[in-house]
Scaffold this motif. Sequence first.
Motif, mmCIF file in Angstrom:
data_model
loop_
_atom_site.group_PDB
_atom_site.id
_atom_site.type_symbol
_atom_site.label_atom_id
_atom_site.label_comp_id
_atom_site.label_asym_id
_atom_site.label_seq_id
_atom_site.Cartn_x
_atom_site.Cartn_y
_atom_site.Cartn_z
ATOM 1 N N THR A 1 -57.080 1.667 8.142
ATOM 2 C CA THR A 1 -58.135 2.471 8.752
ATOM 3 C C THR A 1 -57.739 2.806 10.188
ATOM 4 O O THR A 1 -57.317 1.916 10.930
ATOM 5 C CB THR A 1 -59.472 1.691 8.752
ATOM 6 O OG1 THR A 1 -59.766 1.350 7.405
ATOM 7 C CG2 THR A 1 -60.607 2.532 9.323
ATOM 8 N N GLY A 2 -57.876 4.073 10.526
ATOM 9 C CA GLY A 2 -57.541 4.506 11.885
ATOM 10 C C GLY A 2 -58.706 5.248 12.509
ATOM 11 O O GLY A 2 -59.602 5.739 11.799
ATOM 12 N N TYR A 3 -58.702 5.302 13.843
ATOM 13 C CA TYR A 3 -59.788 5.958 14.570
ATOM 14 C C TYR A 3 -59.212 6.826 15.689
ATOM 15 O O TYR A 3 -58.142 6.536 16.220
ATOM 16 C CB TYR A 3 -60.698 4.922 15.261
ATOM 17 C CG TYR A 3 -61.182 3.816 14.360
ATOM 18 C CD1 TYR A 3 -62.314 3.973 13.575
ATOM 19 C CD2 TYR A 3 -60.491 2.600 14.306
ATOM 20 C CE1 TYR A 3 -62.758 2.949 12.743
ATOM 21 C CE2 TYR A 3 -60.931 1.571 13.487
ATOM 22 C CZ TYR A 3 -62.066 1.754 12.709
ATOM 23 O OH TYR A 3 -62.486 0.737 11.895
ATOM 24 N N ARG A 4 -59.937 7.850 16.067
ATOM 25 C CA ARG A 4 -59.681 8.541 17.336
ATOM 26 C C ARG A 4 -61.051 8.939 17.861
ATOM 27 O O ARG A 4 -61.809 9.617 17.167
ATOM 28 C CB ARG A 4 -58.799 9.781 17.138
ATOM 29 C CG ARG A 4 -58.444 10.498 18.451
ATOM 30 C CD ARG A 4 -57.417 9.733 19.261
ATOM 31 N NE ARG A 4 -57.163 10.341 20.577
ATOM 32 C CZ ARG A 4 -56.490 9.742 21.555
ATOM 33 N NH1 ARG A 4 -56.005 8.520 21.380
ATOM 34 N NH2 ARG A 4 -56.298 10.344 22.693
ATOM 35 N N ILE A 5 -61.368 8.455 19.036
ATOM 36 C CA ILE A 5 -62.668 8.740 19.645
ATOM 37 C C ILE A 5 -62.436 9.577 20.892
ATOM 38 O O ILE A 5 -61.623 9.226 21.735
ATOM 39 C CB ILE A 5 -63.380 7.438 20.082
ATOM 40 C CG1 ILE A 5 -63.603 6.494 18.909
ATOM 41 C CG2 ILE A 5 -64.681 7.744 20.823
ATOM 42 C CD1 ILE A 5 -64.753 6.844 18.016
ATOM 43 N N GLN A 6 -63.181 10.688 20.992
ATOM 44 C CA GLN A 6 -63.190 11.460 22.240
ATOM 45 C C GLN A 6 -64.554 11.231 22.874
ATOM 46 O O GLN A 6 -65.572 11.615 22.301
ATOM 47 C CB GLN A 6 -62.953 12.942 21.938
ATOM 48 C CG GLN A 6 -61.581 13.185 21.337
ATOM 49 C CD GLN A 6 -61.380 14.602 20.819
ATOM 50 O OE1 GLN A 6 -62.327 15.367 20.689
ATOM 51 N NE2 GLN A 6 -60.146 14.925 20.505
#
Length: 365
Positions: free
Chosen positions: A5-10
């Motif tokens: 599982t991967g994430y990218r939060i702006q």
Amino acid sequence: VRIFTGYRIQHNLSRGPAKGGIRYHPDIDIDEVRALAMWMTWKCALIGIPYGGAKGGVAVDPRLLSRNELERVTRRYASEIMPIIGPEKDIPAPDVGTDAQTMAWMMDEYGKLHGHTPACVTGKPISLEGSYGREAATGRGLVYLYREAAPKLNLGPTDTRVVVQGFGNVGSWAARIMQDLGCTVVGVADVNGAVHSEEGIDAEALHRHIGEGGALEEFEGVDEVSTEEFFGIECEVFIPAALGGMIHRGNADELRCRMLIEGANSPTTPSADDVLEDNGIMVIPDVMANAGGVIVSYFEWVQNLQHFRWEEREVNDRLGTIMRRAFRSVYKRAEDDDVSLRLAAYELGIERVAEAARARGYISA
Ligand code: NAD
């Protein structure tokens, strides 16, 4: 087959494209990535570089994967976040568990769709338009702040003893550059133990010793000390450069320093902060202190957009200008409002984000 599982939060884009690292760690979750993204927003605003804040991560232990598996995880992650990254949208960088090689794979993956675009990530190898000075930047930034802060405590380099917790990228560069300046490194700790020497520890030689696979406590001329003793080493400057939460209510009172420069992210818990304040220790907060890395990342992006490389001296000089400006504005705010440097840094960062959001019409005037 394994699924990661991967994430990218702006977090906030009011001041410009998002900027923040990518962390590979088995325990990472979305809340941690959110918090780290928010810190990037305040940090970029405080130091005055034209970015919003972001952070990314994959829940994976990179030490358990082969290089080939790591490359496949990275390429897949890059292609999943591709629609939301890019030089004008969101520019990832390395963080815990990732490095210049990770960024090279990400740039290559991005390039398959968009053509050669080095400005899509920073922290790349020098051979792929990385910036000179990037590796040392965070440690060097800490030292620029020491130089600004020291006169406030009537301290000079030759009467400054330094203790460094964590001897990785940030800690070892900070120790070596402090030593070059004339300071004496009297204590070092890493994940395996801690050492002390009143006469001084040659940070350059220790760096070579560890690079050759030597253990910290086997280094010549040092005494091994317990964690408790390590915290009590008499010094003028203590630099936490390991993990978050390492200075807490249980050990903050042990510290025998006059200045604490936070190399790690959130090394000091809020309750420890109160103890340090009561003990009159000047705390230079992480949000400003460890900004050197993102500042030189910004320089890398600027160089990539122009396909023009700066000399290392130019990188370091410009880094110094930005760090000094940040320190002076935070110090003045802290004096004017009679608050800690940490609160002053947050005040300035958050105000600048609000100002940009208001100017764009995102929030009412
Ligand atoms: P690194 O992995 O190169 O080094 C970490 C060091 O901490 C190692 O020497 C390790 O042995 C030591 N360590 C780990 N656990 C420890 C423990 N329990 N006690 C004492 N030492 C311990 O990491 P780094 O890049 O130097 O980053 C250090 C910190 O600085 C992290 O919190 C990171 O988020 C923060 N930071 C790094 C950068 C950067 O440019 N590298 C920028 C901003 C913030």
